[in-house]
Enzyme design. Structure first.
Site, PDB file in Angstrom:
ATOM      1  N   GLY A 299     -38.631  -6.961  19.952  1.00  0.00           N
ATOM      2  CA  GLY A 299     -39.521  -5.848  20.309  1.00  0.00           C
ATOM      3  C   GLY A 299     -39.753  -4.887  19.158  1.00  0.00           C
TER       4      GLY A 299
ATOM      5  N   ARG B  58     -41.335   3.912  19.463  1.00  0.00           N
ATOM      6  CA  ARG B  58     -40.914   5.310  19.614  1.00  0.00           C
ATOM      7  C   ARG B  58     -39.872   5.757  18.592  1.00  0.00           C
ATOM      8  NH1 ARG B  58     -39.230   5.765  25.555  1.00  0.00           N
ATOM      9  NH2 ARG B  58     -39.405   3.492  25.577  1.00  0.00           N
TER      10      ARG B  58
ATOM     11  N   THR C  57     -40.212 -10.445  27.894  1.00  0.00           N
ATOM     12  CA  THR C  57     -38.814 -10.900  27.817  1.00  0.00           C
ATOM     13  C   THR C  57     -38.678 -12.376  28.223  1.00  0.00           C
ATOM     14  OG1 THR C  57     -38.523  -9.931  30.031  1.00  0.00           O
ATOM     15  CG2 THR C  57     -37.768  -8.614  28.157  1.00  0.00           C
TER      16      THR C  57
ATOM     17  N   GLY D  94     -30.738  -6.606  21.938  1.00  0.00           N
ATOM     18  CA  GLY D  94     -30.311  -6.150  20.609  1.00  0.00           C
ATOM     19  C   GLY D  94     -30.293  -4.649  20.452  1.00  0.00           C
ATOM     20  N   ASP D  95     -30.899  -3.924  21.384  1.00  0.00           N
ATOM     21  CA  ASP D  95     -30.932  -2.458  21.271  1.00  0.00           C
ATOM     22  C   ASP D  95     -30.043  -1.782  22.313  1.00  0.00           C
ATOM     23  OD1 ASP D  95     -32.459  -3.105  23.464  1.00  0.00           O
ATOM     24  OD2 ASP D  95     -34.277  -2.070  22.811  1.00  0.00           O
TER      25      ASP D  95
ATOM     26  N   GLY E 156     -37.119  -1.553  35.493  1.00  0.00           N
ATOM     27  CA  GLY E 156     -37.350  -2.445  36.619  1.00  0.00           C
ATOM     28  C   GLY E 156     -36.385  -2.068  37.732  1.00  0.00           C
TER      29      GLY E 156
ATOM     30  N   ASN F 250       1.973  14.104 -17.047  1.00  0.00           N
ATOM     31  CA  ASN F 250       1.316  15.343 -16.627  1.00  0.00           C
ATOM     32  C   ASN F 250       0.012  15.471 -17.398  1.00  0.00           C
ATOM     33  OD1 ASN F 250       0.532  18.053 -16.171  1.00  0.00           O
ATOM     34  ND2 ASN F 250       2.640  18.517 -15.595  1.00  0.00           N
TER      35      ASN F 250
ATOM     36  N   SER G 194      -4.051  20.854 -21.858  1.00  0.00           N
ATOM     37  CA  SER G 194      -5.329  21.157 -21.216  1.00  0.00           C
ATOM     38  C   SER G 194      -6.508  20.977 -22.173  1.00  0.00           C
ATOM     39  CB  SER G 194      -5.324  22.600 -20.722  1.00  0.00           C
ATOM     40  OG  SER G 194      -4.350  22.733 -19.724  1.00  0.00           O
TER      41      SER G 194
ATOM     42  N   ALA H  76      -3.029  21.147 -26.489  1.00  0.00           N
ATOM     43  CA  ALA H  76      -4.225  21.542 -25.739  1.00  0.00           C
ATOM     44  C   ALA H  76      -5.448  21.601 -26.651  1.00  0.00           C
ATOM     45  CB  ALA H  76      -3.998  22.898 -25.082  1.00  0.00           C
TER      46      ALA H  76
HETATM   47  C1  UD1 Z   1     -37.021  -4.776  30.549  1.00  0.00           C
HETATM   48  C2  UD1 Z   1     -36.964  -5.340  31.960  1.00  0.00           C
HETATM   49  C3  UD1 Z   1     -36.705  -4.193  32.949  1.00  0.00           C
HETATM   50  C4  UD1 Z   1     -35.424  -3.466  32.589  1.00  0.00           C
HETATM   51  C5  UD1 Z   1     -35.483  -3.004  31.144  1.00  0.00           C
HETATM   52  C6  UD1 Z   1     -34.158  -2.445  30.718  1.00  0.00           C
HETATM   53  C7  UD1 Z   1     -38.479  -7.237  31.954  1.00  0.00           C
HETATM   54  C8  UD1 Z   1     -39.815  -7.731  32.337  1.00  0.00           C
HETATM   55  N1  UD1 Z   1     -38.222  -5.970  32.245  1.00  0.00           N
HETATM   56  O1  UD1 Z   1     -38.068  -3.848  30.489  1.00  0.00           O
HETATM   57  O2  UD1 Z   1     -36.590  -4.716  34.259  1.00  0.00           O
HETATM   58  O3  UD1 Z   1     -35.230  -2.368  33.441  1.00  0.00           O
HETATM   59  O4  UD1 Z   1     -35.791  -4.107  30.268  1.00  0.00           O
HETATM   60  O5  UD1 Z   1     -34.313  -1.837  29.478  1.00  0.00           O
HETATM   61  O6  UD1 Z   1     -37.681  -7.984  31.457  1.00  0.00           O
HETATM   62  N2  UD1 Z   1     -38.125  -8.180  23.790  1.00  0.00           N
HETATM   63  C9  UD1 Z   1     -38.368  -9.279  23.015  1.00  0.00           C
HETATM   64  N3  UD1 Z   1     -39.560  -9.895  23.095  1.00  0.00           N
HETATM   65  C10 UD1 Z   1     -40.546  -9.475  23.917  1.00  0.00           C
HETATM   66  C11 UD1 Z   1     -40.286  -8.343  24.716  1.00  0.00           C
HETATM   67  C12 UD1 Z   1     -39.068  -7.722  24.638  1.00  0.00           C
HETATM   68  O7  UD1 Z   1     -37.499  -9.710  22.252  1.00  0.00           O
HETATM   69  O8  UD1 Z   1     -41.606 -10.106  23.927  1.00  0.00           O
HETATM   70  C13 UD1 Z   1     -36.822  -7.523  23.713  1.00  0.00           C
HETATM   71  C14 UD1 Z   1     -36.895  -6.099  23.189  1.00  0.00           C
HETATM   72  O9  UD1 Z   1     -36.721  -6.080  21.792  1.00  0.00           O
HETATM   73  C15 UD1 Z   1     -35.754  -5.414  23.909  1.00  0.00           C
HETATM   74  C16 UD1 Z   1     -35.653  -6.170  25.217  1.00  0.00           C
HETATM   75  O10 UD1 Z   1     -36.305  -7.410  25.004  1.00  0.00           O
HETATM   76  O11 UD1 Z   1     -34.533  -5.555  23.231  1.00  0.00           O
HETATM   77  C17 UD1 Z   1     -36.294  -5.420  26.356  1.00  0.00           C
HETATM   78  O12 UD1 Z   1     -37.617  -5.158  26.043  1.00  0.00           O
HETATM   79  P1  UD1 Z   1     -38.303  -3.804  26.491  1.00  0.00           P
HETATM   80  O13 UD1 Z   1     -39.730  -3.873  26.159  1.00  0.00           O
HETATM   81  O14 UD1 Z   1     -37.515  -2.666  25.993  1.00  0.00           O
HETATM   82  O15 UD1 Z   1     -38.033  -3.841  28.063  1.00  0.00           O
HETATM   83  P2  UD1 Z   1     -39.071  -3.802  29.225  1.00  0.00           P
HETATM   84  O16 UD1 Z   1     -39.873  -5.043  29.229  1.00  0.00           O
HETATM   85  O17 UD1 Z   1     -39.722  -2.504  29.224  1.00  0.00           O
HETATM   86 CA    CA Z   2     -38.889  -0.719  27.459  1.00  0.00          CA
END
Ligand code: UD1
Ligand code: CA
Length: 456
Positions: A11, A15, A79, A101-102, A137, A376, A404, A422
């Protein structure tokens, strides 16, 4: 149990407002993704795959040392789409653990509990109740309380949005089942994404039970989206470190003002650490070590009963037992101090071995030097170790006394028990026992008078 961990890290992290991919931002000095990979490595026999994407090769390049496999997700289509990238790697008989990863502070015991939920007819889902569930979610449960599905906020009805139990995104599931469900995901939803969360309804449809686990506290499952959250989790992490140090018997004068960006590999008893101390890298502290306020200590070993007085910076150095460093001292890489050594204020020491009982108490630079025992070194002594092109060594033998304000122009050797007057500039070896000095002779001009203002 065969275990495969898939870490989602593709991702963007808009932000963060950063040129650096989100998972490379650091918490306690280590990239966020590094924390997650470390957790994965601690799980027995886990084979780890990281899905990367945003920021391109920066992530695998920077973290090439990690024992993981890297799979690119070229476009971030959700995801579910992320996990689809590794379908060929997933074996039918293994358990797949999905991590983010975050989300850096997840605890091992929480993951162990989650893995326990995976059976032939069940999977594990990590959920948590939040006072403010906005953005997440929601976990939709049936009348009997069993999980029915997950609905994303953007697809949720008002009643569903009122649910305070949220999906952390972390789950554990059987490989064969996961692959079958991934093949059926579509993107007909509010965000046009392939939602991994849709597999929950599929599992329920097939009569599987979704077993949920809650973390010890909500901070464990918090993801980082902006720098405020990064700062918050940094403090949470440091509080955990402080608690663990106190459990190990350390006195922290203020646990809220202690930072550990690494590991205390060895720790004696009754160590006392004053406020605003930062420990980095691999640290070894003997018994009764005292560390004064505002000191930064990295990759260092401090012997029993040594005192680091306030405002010291120690980097890749060793301090022997009963030694006393500071206040305001700087030990640079390869400073190796033996026992009972005193280093005082405004002293810098680099690539130098100082043997037992020697003292360098004030305002000196000692680099590329071997200092014997009982030496020293007077205030303002400088080893001139660098001619602009090469570095040279200074040797100061046992018992020498350096007056010194002396410059020791390397390469040079000061013999055993030699005394340097010194204010000397020493360019040739000084013999043992004797006095060597290079000072110009002092004169007092007879009959000299101060000039007087000319009257006009
Ligand atoms: C997702 C969940 C949501 C949950 C939330 C928790 C889904 C559809 N939704 O939300 O239910 O409450 O996480 O934080 O799964 N990532 C990828 N590739 C992508 C999209 C995301 O690797 O195409 C990774 C992001 O880097 C991140 C994680 O997946 O580490 C979650 O992605 P993010 O966009 O933050 O979560 P949401 O989809 O908003
Ligand atoms: Ca998110």
């Amino acid at each position: 149990m065969k275990l495969k961990t898939i870490i989602l890290a593709a991702g963007q992290g808009t932000r963060m407002r950063s040129a650096i991919p989100k998972v490379l931002h650091t918490l306690a000095g280590r990239p966020l993704l590094g924390h997650v990979c470390a957790l994965s490595r601690r799980l027995a026999d886990s084979d780890t795959i990281v899905i990367y994407g945003h920021g391109g090769e920066q992530v695998p390049t920077r973290l090439a040392h990690l024992d993981v496999r890297w799979v690119e997700q070229k476009q971030q289509l959700g995801t579910g789409h992320a996990v689809m990238q590794v379908v060929p790697e997933i074996d039918d008989d293994e358990t797949v653990l999905i991590l983010y990863g975050d989300v850096p502070l997840l605890r091992d015991e929480t993951v162990h509990a989650l893995l326990q939920c995976v059976g032939e007819r069940s999977l594990g889902l990590l959920t948590v109740r939040l006072v403010d569930p906005a953005g997440y979610g929601r976990i939709v449960r049936g009348p009997a309380g069993a999980v029915a599905r997950i609905v994303e906020e953007k697809d949720a009805s008002d009643t569903e949005r009122a649910i305070d139990e949220i999906n952390t995104g972390i789950l554990a599931v059987n490989g064969a089942q996961l692959k079958a469900w991934l093949a059926r995901l579509d993107n007909s939803n509010a965000q046009g994404e392939y939602y991994l969360t849709d597999i929950i309804a599929m599992a329920v449809d097939e009569g599987l039970s979704v077993r949920t686990v809650q973390p010890g506290d909500a901070d464990e499952v918090l993801g980082i989206n902006d720098r405020r959250q990064l700062a918050h989790l940094e403090r949470v992490y440091q509080r955990r470190q402080a608690e663990s140090m106190m459990e190990r018997g350390v006195t922290l004068l203020d646990p809220a003002r202690f930072d550990l960006r690494g590991t205390v590999l060895e720790l004696g008893e009754d160590v006392e650490i004053d406020v605003n101390v930062v420990l980095e890298g691999d640290i070894r502290l003997g018994s009764r070590v005292r560390i004064g306020a505002n000191s930064v200590i990295r990759n260092a070993s401090i012997g029993d009963d040594a005192a680091i007085l306030p405002h010291c910076v120690i980097d890749d150095a060793e301090v022997g037992a009963f030694s006393r460093i500071g206040p305001f001292a700087r030990l640079r890489p390869e400073a190796r101090l033996s026992d009972h050594v005193h280093v005082g204020n405004f002293v810098e020491i680099k690539k130098t071995a100082v043997a037992q009982g020697s003292k360098i108490n004030h305002l000196s630079y000692i680099g590329d030097t071997i200092v014997g025992t009982g030496v020293n070194i007077g205030a303002g002594t400088i080893t001139c170790n660098y001619d602009g092109a090469n570095k040279f060594q200074t040797i100061i033998e046992d018992g020498a006394f350096i007056g010194s304000d002396t410059q020791l122009v390397a390469p040079v050797r000061i013999g055993k028990n030699a005394t340097i007057g010194a204010g000397s500039t020493i360019t040739r070896d000084a013999p043992e026992d004797g006095l060597t000095l290079s000072r110009s002779k002092q004169i007092s001009a007879e009959g000299w008078r101060r000039p007087e203002k000319i009257k006009r």
